[in-house]
Structures are given as structure tokens and as C-alpha cells.
Scaffold this motif. Structure first.
Motif, short mmCIF file in Angstrom:
data_model
loop_
_atom_site.label_atom_id
_atom_site.label_comp_id
_atom_site.label_asym_id
_atom_site.label_seq_id
_atom_site.Cartn_x
_atom_site.Cartn_y
_atom_site.Cartn_z
N SER A 56 0.83 -1.21 0.00
CA SER A 56 0.00 0.00 0.00
C SER A 56 0.87 1.26 0.00
N ASP A 57 2.00 1.19 0.73
CA ASP A 57 2.89 2.35 0.81
C ASP A 57 3.73 2.53 -0.46
N ALA A 58 3.98 1.42 -1.16
CA ALA A 58 4.76 1.50 -2.40
C ALA A 58 3.92 2.19 -3.47
N GLY A 59 4.54 2.67 -4.49
CA GLY A 59 3.80 3.36 -5.56
C GLY A 59 2.99 2.40 -6.41
N ASP A 60 2.33 2.95 -7.42
CA ASP A 60 1.56 2.10 -8.34
C ASP A 60 2.52 1.12 -9.01
N SER A 61 2.13 -0.14 -9.06
CA SER A 61 3.05 -1.10 -9.68
C SER A 61 2.33 -2.28 -10.31
N LEU A 62 2.92 -2.76 -11.38
CA LEU A 62 2.42 -3.96 -12.05
C LEU A 62 3.12 -5.14 -11.41
N LEU A 63 2.36 -6.03 -10.80
CA LEU A 63 2.97 -7.11 -10.03
C LEU A 63 3.16 -8.39 -10.83
N VAL A 64 2.09 -8.80 -11.50
CA VAL A 64 2.15 -10.08 -12.21
C VAL A 64 1.49 -9.95 -13.58
N THR A 65 2.12 -10.50 -14.59
CA THR A 65 1.44 -10.67 -15.88
C THR A 65 1.66 -12.10 -16.33
N VAL A 66 0.58 -12.72 -16.75
CA VAL A 66 0.67 -14.07 -17.33
C VAL A 66 -0.02 -14.00 -18.68
N HIS A 67 0.68 -14.47 -19.68
CA HIS A 67 0.12 -14.38 -21.02
C HIS A 67 0.35 -15.69 -21.74
N ASP A 68 -0.74 -16.30 -22.21
CA ASP A 68 -0.58 -17.47 -23.09
C ASP A 68 -1.55 -17.35 -24.26
N ALA A 69 -1.70 -18.43 -25.00
CA ALA A 69 -2.48 -18.35 -26.23
C ALA A 69 -3.92 -17.90 -25.99
N THR A 70 -4.50 -18.28 -24.85
CA THR A 70 -5.92 -17.98 -24.64
C THR A 70 -6.18 -17.06 -23.45
N ASN A 71 -5.21 -16.91 -22.56
CA ASN A 71 -5.46 -16.14 -21.35
C ASN A 71 -4.49 -14.98 -21.17
N ASP A 72 -5.02 -13.94 -20.60
CA ASP A 72 -4.20 -12.80 -20.19
C ASP A 72 -4.53 -12.50 -18.74
N VAL A 73 -3.55 -12.54 -17.89
CA VAL A 73 -3.79 -12.23 -16.48
C VAL A 73 -2.88 -11.07 -16.08
N ARG A 74 -3.46 -10.11 -15.40
CA ARG A 74 -2.66 -8.98 -14.90
C ARG A 74 -3.02 -8.73 -13.45
N VAL A 75 -2.02 -8.55 -12.61
CA VAL A 75 -2.25 -8.19 -11.21
C VAL A 75 -1.46 -6.92 -10.94
N TRP A 76 -2.11 -5.88 -10.49
CA TRP A 76 -1.39 -4.64 -10.24
C TRP A 76 -2.02 -3.82 -9.12
N VAL A 77 -1.31 -2.83 -8.67
CA VAL A 77 -1.80 -1.97 -7.58
C VAL A 77 -1.81 -0.53 -8.07
N ASP A 78 -2.92 0.14 -7.85
CA ASP A 78 -2.98 1.58 -8.12
C ASP A 78 -4.09 2.22 -7.28
#
Lengths: 173, 205
Positions: free
Chosen positions: B177-199
Motif C-alpha cells: 500500500s505504501d509502495a507506488g503504483d506497480s504492475l505485479l504479475v502478468t501471465v500471457h498465453d495463447a488464450t489467457n491474459d492475467v494482470r495483477v497490479w496496484v494503483d
């Protein structure tokens, strides 16, 4: 004329205060629309205070059961509600498919569940304050001794036990 | 005249109390001025054309976590090290990474797999490309799977701040929470896109 004004003012004030008391915890809104021909179309808006009040009429043993069931997760739910009440509106979960849409959000002090699929549309809005009060009510009611038809079993059992012990003590005399 | 004023005052008081009861006391005003941070999870599944968005306010997670007592999770801390890896090992590795200078720690390059673990600009970075899962063998995304994990080191430090056998999830959330906005996880394959981030936005849009 002045007397009429006084009576009017008091009547209006009392009516508003009464209305405010009933709606102080907001309203539970349930809307169900079945999309097939002849399907039901239901919309219910109920003052949330009724949910809390109705807990008084639920048999205590059922409340005790409910209280036991929520023992593990009760504090978690209470903590969540406390924090949610302080927060701005937001969407917690949203699922969008080809022909369906599900949304769980916090809107104006209520938790709103909105489901729209090919067969049904369901909308449920429950005020956070009402959930909190109902949980507290369950907890308090469940901790009270079980009463039936105005009799307190635990009290009467204790009295009977005391009486029995007195009788048994009195027998040798 | 005084009586009328008193009655009018009582009337207004009743109306004011009623108004406050309807509106609810402004609890939000008591909240701190710190902007709310949200942990977002977004999953796009192209095969079924399905999108899932989850937005969790970090303050909500922080409050809930200590109240959960289930399995290995108690008071915002999770017990580790009972299975394959010792707790001390996990914590020692994380601690060593946190105190090490910037650089690449692990590099594995195989025919259809690439793994990199590095520390850069205050972040721990894990990069995995696996082309064995798909039909296409070319490196990158198509036919395979690409995973990028970026964790601020302040979060890693917070995570290992608990006792020996535990990871402090609550402290990690506060650090996140104290850290700035950040992209934590991205998973990308042929059919799925997953993104986890904080803002600070309450939605994923």
C-alpha cells in the motif's frame, strides 16, 4: 390557529422521526426478473430494520446454530463491514461473458449483487449497517437463555435442581 | 412567543435528527486522507470471451486479514516450512535477495524454457517463458506461456519480518500500500491474459 400549527409541527416531526427510525438502516432491495415467457417479475423493497427486528421472533436454538456456524468467519465479516462502511463506492468483482454479466459492488453504503444471464436478472442490494446489526442481533440472541412460552428452561431447571436437593436433604428428618 | 420559538426549535431538532439518521453519520469524514490503494486482478479469456475483474481495496484486506484464523493463516501471518522447504530456507533466501546488490541471480535457459530471477531498481523480478505448452515453438507469447512477476523489495522485507516460521502477509500488504503504483504479475498465453497490479483507481478500466 397556533394550536393547529403546533399539533401539525409535532405530527410532522414525529412522522419524519418515525420514518427515519424505520429507514435508518436503509432498505433491502430484491429484484428478480425471469426472462422466459410467463416468468415472474418480483421487486421487493423492505426497510432493513425489519430484518434486525425479525431476529427477535426466530427461535433461539436456530440462532444458536447460526451463531455456531458463523463463529469462525463472524469476526472477518464484521471487520470487512467496518472497513467497507468507511470506503468510497467500488466494484469488488465483475465477470463479463458472452451472454452473462455478474457484478458485486459497494454502492451508497450497500452491498449490491447484480446478475444478468440469459434466463434471469437478479438484483440484490443489502445495506452494510443492516448486515452488521443482524449479525450482532444473532450473536446477542444466541447468547440469551432458551425460553419457551415465557418460561426460562435454564432458570426453571436450576430451581428444580435446587428444590430436589432441598428435598433430598430434608428426607432424613 | 417564547413558547412558539421553543416548539419550532424542537420541531427543527427532530427534523435534523431524522435527517442525520437517514443520511447516516459521515463516517467517511473520519477516514484518513491517504489515497486508497486497490489490488486489481484482471483475467481475459479469449476462448470464451470472458473477462473477470477483481478490485480489492488494500485497506480492506489489511483489516480483514488479522481476523482470519483458518488453516496456516493466523493474525495476518502464514506458517511456512512444514512441507518441502524449511521456513528458515525461504526466509534466508528472501533475506539474501533483499540485501544483495542489483543483478541477475538465476538464469536457466533450456530448449523450450527460460527462467530469470533478478533484482533491479528496488524490485525482485521473476521472468519465465515456457514454449513447451503450445504448438508454436517460437519464443515469446504465441503458443507458449510468459510470466512476469515484479515484487517491490519493501514488500519482500515486510514479508520476512515475522517470526522464524512465519511470513507476515499483513505487513506485506501495508508495504504494498505504501509502495507506488506497480504492475505485479502478468501471465500471457495463447488464450489467457492475467494482470495483477496496484494503483489508486477503484476500477480496472
Amino acid at each position: 390557529m397556533i394550536l393547529l400549527a403546533k399539533v401539525g409541527l409535532i405530527a410532522v416531526g414525529t412522522a419524519v422521526a418515525g420514518g427515519a427510525l424505520i429507514s435508518s438502516e436503509g432498505f433491502v432491495h430484491v429484484k428478480v426478473h425471469e426472462k422466459f415467457p410467463g416468468g415472474h417479475n418480483i421487486s421487493i423493497v423492505v426497510p432493513a430494520t425489519l430484518a434486525t427486528t425479525s431476529m427477535h421472533f426466530v427461535p433461539k436454538r436456530h440462532l444458536r446454530e447460526a451463531c455456531d456456524n458463523m463463529k469462525e468467519w463472524g469476526p472477518t465479516v464484521t471487520a470487512a463491514i467496518d472497513q467497507l462502511e468507511k470506503m468510497d463506492d467500488f466494484t469488488l468483482v465483475e465477470v463479463t461473458g458472452k451472454d452473462q454479466h455478474v457484478k458485486v459492488s459497494k454502492e451508497h453504503g450497500s452491498i449490491v449483487v447484480d446478475v444478468n444471464d440469459p434466463e434471469n436478472t437478479v438484483y440484490v442490494s443489502t445495506p452494510l449497517r443492516a448486515i452488521e446489526s443482524t449479525l450482532k442481533e444473532i450473536e446477542v440472541s444466541a447468547s440469551e437463555p432458551v425460553r419457551d412460552a415465557g418460561r426460562d428452561f435454564s432458570d426453571s431447571k436450576a430451581k428444580r435442581d435446587t428444590k430436589d436437593s432441598k428435598d433430598s436433604n430434608a428426607e432424613p428428618d | 412567543m417564547k413558547k412558539q420559538t421553543a416548539i419550532a426549535a424542537i420541531g427543527f431538532a427532530i427534523l435534523a435528527i431524522a435527517g442525520l439518521m437517514v443520511a447516516g453519520f459521515p463516517k467517511r469524514a473520519m477516514a484518513t486522507d491517504k489515497p486508497e490503494k486497490y489490488l486489481h486482478v484482471r483475467v481475459n479469456e479469449s476462448e470464451d470471451d470472458e473477462k473477470v475483474s477483481v478490485n480489492v481495496p488494500l485497506s480492506l484486506a489489511e483489516k480483514i486479514l488479522p481476523a482470519i484464523h483458518h488453516g496456516e493463516l493466523h493474525d495476518g501471518k502464514v506458517k511456512i516450512g512444514q512441507h518441502d522447504m524449511g521456513a528458515a530456507d525461504v526466509k534466508q533466501i528472501l533475506s539474501a535477495v533483499a540485501s544483495a546488490p542489483d543483478g541477475e541471480f538465476v538464469t536457466i535457459q533450456k530448449k523450450d524454457e527460460e527462467v530469470r530471477v533478478a533484482k533491479s531498481k528496488g524490485n525482485l523480478i521473476v521472468h519465465v517463458v515456457d514454449t513447451s505448452k503450445g504448438e508454436g515453438k517460437e519464443k515469446g507469447v504465441k503458443g507458449g506461456e510468459k510470466v512476469e512477476v515484479t515484487v517491490p523489495l519493501s514488500v519482500v522485507n515486510a514479508l520476512i519480518s515475522a517470526d522464524q516460521q512465519e511470513l507476515n502477509i499483513g505487513a506485506a500488504l501495508r508495504a504494498l500500500s505504501d509502495a507506488g503504483d506497480s504492475l505485479l504479475v502478468t501471465v500471457h498465453d495463447a488464450t489467457n491474459d492475467v494482470r495483477v497490479w496496484v494503483d489508486s483507481k477503484s476500477s480496472t478500466d
